[in-house]
Design an enzyme around this catalytic site. Structure first.
Site, PDB file in Angstrom:
ATOM      1  N   LYS A 189      37.605  10.718 -40.597  1.00 43.58           N
ATOM      2  CA  LYS A 189      36.434  11.498 -40.190  1.00 43.58           C
ATOM      3  C   LYS A 189      36.124  12.505 -41.294  1.00 43.58           C
ATOM      4  O   LYS A 189      36.945  12.713 -42.195  1.00 43.58           O
ATOM      5  CB  LYS A 189      36.676  12.207 -38.856  1.00 43.58           C
ATOM      6  CG  LYS A 189      37.787  13.232 -38.890  1.00 43.58           C
ATOM      7  CD  LYS A 189      37.887  13.984 -37.577  1.00 43.58           C
ATOM      8  CE  LYS A 189      36.680  14.885 -37.396  1.00 43.58           C
ATOM      9  NZ  LYS A 189      36.755  15.662 -36.149  1.00 43.58           N
ATOM     10  N   CYS A 217      44.046   9.411 -31.967  1.00 42.79           N
ATOM     11  CA  CYS A 217      43.753   9.466 -30.528  1.00 42.79           C
ATOM     12  C   CYS A 217      42.787   8.378 -30.075  1.00 42.79           C
ATOM     13  O   CYS A 217      43.170   7.446 -29.383  1.00 42.79           O
ATOM     14  CB  CYS A 217      43.180  10.842 -30.160  1.00 42.79           C
ATOM     15  SG  CYS A 217      44.413  12.166 -30.136  1.00 42.79           S
ATOM     16  N   LYS A 233      44.282  12.770 -20.153  1.00 43.58           N
ATOM     17  CA  LYS A 233      44.193  12.708 -21.616  1.00 43.58           C
ATOM     18  C   LYS A 233      43.637  11.363 -22.064  1.00 43.58           C
ATOM     19  O   LYS A 233      42.769  11.291 -22.946  1.00 43.58           O
ATOM     20  CB  LYS A 233      45.573  12.943 -22.218  1.00 43.58           C
ATOM     21  CG  LYS A 233      45.672  12.703 -23.722  1.00 43.58           C
ATOM     22  CD  LYS A 233      44.810  13.661 -24.510  1.00 43.58           C
ATOM     23  CE  LYS A 233      45.033  13.475 -26.001  1.00 43.58           C
ATOM     24  NZ  LYS A 233      44.181  14.367 -26.814  1.00 43.58           N
ATOM     25  N   GLY A 255      38.618   5.866 -35.961  1.00 45.10           N
ATOM     26  CA  GLY A 255      39.961   6.083 -36.483  1.00 45.10           C
ATOM     27  C   GLY A 255      40.616   7.288 -35.860  1.00 45.10           C
ATOM     28  O   GLY A 255      40.154   7.831 -34.855  1.00 45.10           O
ATOM     29  N   HIS A 266      14.866  12.051 -25.291  1.00 48.53           N
ATOM     30  CA  HIS A 266      14.902  11.970 -23.834  1.00 48.53           C
ATOM     31  C   HIS A 266      15.854  13.067 -23.328  1.00 48.53           C
ATOM     32  O   HIS A 266      16.943  13.228 -23.869  1.00 48.53           O
ATOM     33  CB  HIS A 266      15.398  10.593 -23.394  1.00 48.53           C
ATOM     34  CG  HIS A 266      15.280  10.335 -21.930  1.00 48.53           C
ATOM     35  ND1 HIS A 266      16.049  10.995 -20.993  1.00 48.53           N
ATOM     36  CD2 HIS A 266      14.488   9.477 -21.223  1.00 48.53           C
ATOM     37  CE1 HIS A 266      15.750  10.567 -19.792  1.00 48.53           C
ATOM     38  NE2 HIS A 266      14.802   9.643 -19.886  1.00 48.53           N
ATOM     39  N   ILE A 315      49.940  17.845 -34.761  1.00 47.79           N
ATOM     40  CA  ILE A 315      49.895  18.638 -33.534  1.00 47.79           C
ATOM     41  C   ILE A 315      51.050  19.633 -33.494  1.00 47.79           C
ATOM     42  O   ILE A 315      50.865  20.811 -33.187  1.00 47.79           O
ATOM     43  CB  ILE A 315      49.945  17.732 -32.288  1.00 47.79           C
ATOM     44  CG1 ILE A 315      48.797  16.723 -32.320  1.00 47.79           C
ATOM     45  CG2 ILE A 315      49.909  18.568 -31.018  1.00 47.79           C
ATOM     46  CD1 ILE A 315      47.421  17.345 -32.385  1.00 47.79           C
TER      47      ILE A 315
END
Length: 429
Positions: free
Chosen positions: A340, A281, A227, A278, A265, A28
């Site tokens: 990810k 966050c 957050k 994972g 739907h 970050i």
């Protein structure tokens, strides 16, 4: 707004004259520092890692993010970005350090935040702004303010109704995703949670340096919980998908087809299941809410437990596939190790946890491939036991294929018809 507030906030060139110090140059902090520099601010990055500081001062990004190496290089070349080991005097301070949880107790650890506060306390002066970006339990910004007040009794802080502090504090959580960081830093709305109205105004002026989204005013405690609520919402919805995948597995139903049908739907949008959850966050932040109110955070806690149980379920599927081989030593290939797709981030990665467990259970039989494996050594994760092979587009005569991360590089691999397949991420869905 009176003239004093206008002066403190700054506009136009006056705002760009204010030096920004970013404490923590990780996933970050570094993109944030580089973005401020790209928008004309003089930025001093601070990190206790000599490797990170050295890399930045050489104009290099030590994390992988599209466009970041060029931005860091340009910032350093222009003289607007540099890095140091210890904080020095600046006008605005942004704290972007880790806030992990204890894996046994699930209690949040704000030690890095408090350490950052202690590190900047000696260089604070009247007129400074301190913004906490680290995901934190409710009340952390106020704890930071009290720590700074104890360390610097010569300065006034926004505590106990102080309306005109010498040092302003605010909480402003990041809302960015790996792979889209530089775009989302600019485009996404930001919640500006000041400890007073003036603190909020000062922090909003800082972020308007580059934020094109709306800077939404709030207070520090609401912003902190906002957050946590955002990430807990995601975790609960992922838990539903993961729980559904395990139910489908027990019932012999294709979960991917089920989700496709259910999502027709008009008011249903089931997320994709995976091997777990994972990252820095979603796998961590819900525990901050649970620790704040364990009696009422029942759904949030259960979702965390469901998602934490998913790697074990994947391991059970592998054990069943090994059993079918009737004593043959299996060749197991694990596709993906990051938390990810298409990132070099292995923090809290369920895929990495599965691979580590398989390597320990079936020593010498497990091969792992990941297009971002080059970042493993610098990740801080224990990967010594893993046999990591370069990805060449094949599956190396695998008996069992465990798809854990649907990296783009894997999507051209044909379905392995000659192997047992545990597709935990929907790679071939």
């Amino acid at each position: 707004m009176n003239g004093n507030v206008d002066l403190l906030m700054g506009t136009g060139s006056r705002m760009n004259d204010r030096t920004v110090s970013v404490i923590g140059l990780g996933y970050i902090g570094l993109p944030t520092a580089a973005t401020f520099a790209a928008h004309g601010r003089t930025v001093i990055g601070v990190d206790i890692s000599e490797r990170a500081v050295s890399a930045v001062n050489q104009g290099q990004a030590h994390i992988e993010e599209h466009g970041l190496p060029e931005m860091v290089s340009q910032g350093v070349a222009s003289g607007r970005l540099r890095a140091v080991i210890s904080p020095i005097s600046a006008d605005d301070f942004i704290i972007a350090v880790p806030t992990p949880v204890d894996h046994e107790t699930h209690h949040p650890d704000i030690g890095y935040v408090m350490a950052a506060g202690r590190s900047i306390a000696p260089v604070l002066r009247k007129g400074n702004l301190v913004v906490l970006e680290s995901t934190s339990p409710v009340g952390t910004t106020q704890q930071l303010a009290r720590l700074l007040a104890e360390l610097r009794p010569d300065l006034r802080f926004p505590l106990d109704g102080e309306a005109e502090p010498d040092v302003n504090l605010a909480y402003c959580p990041e809302r960015i995703i790996p792979g889209q960081m530089l775009r989302e830093l600019v485009e996404n709305d930001r919640i500006i949670g000041g400890m007073s109205e003036l603190c909020t105004e000062r922090a909003a002026a800082l972020y308007r340096t580059f934020v094109e989204g709306e800077c939404v005013p709030s207070d520090d405690r609401t912003a902190e919980l906002c957050k946590l609520a955002e990430n807990s919402y995601r975790d609960v919805n992922i838990a539903f998908a993961n729980e559904l995948s395990m139910i489908c597995g027990n019932l012999g139903i294709d979960v991917w087809k089920l989700i496709e049908l259910a999502n027709r739907h008009p008011r249903v949008n089931i997320l994709k299941p995976g091997p777990g959850v994972g990252g820095h966050c979603i796998a961590v932040d819900p525990w901050f809410i649970v620790s704040s109110d364990p009696e009422r955070a029942k759904i949030i806690k259960t979702a965390r437990q469901v998602n934490d149980s998913k790697p074990k379920y994947v391991l059970e599927l592998v054990a069943e596939a090994v059993g079918v081989l009737a004593g043959k030593s299996p060749r197991i290939v694990c596709l993906g190790l990051s938390y990810k797709p298409d990132v070099d981030d292995f923090r809290e990665s369920p895929a990495l946890a599965v691979a580590q467990s398989l390597s320990a259970t079936y020593p010498g039989s497990v091969v792992c491939v990941d297009p971002f494996a080059h970042a493993l050594d610098a990740s801080g994760e224990d990967v010594a036991s893993l046999d990591v092979a370069p990805f060449d587009g094949g599956l190396m005569d695998a008996d069992i294929v465990v798809a854990l991360v649907s990296h783009t590089a894997f999507q051209a691999i044909p379905y392995p018809v000659d192997a047992s397949v545990i597709d935990a991420c929907g790679l071939w869905s």
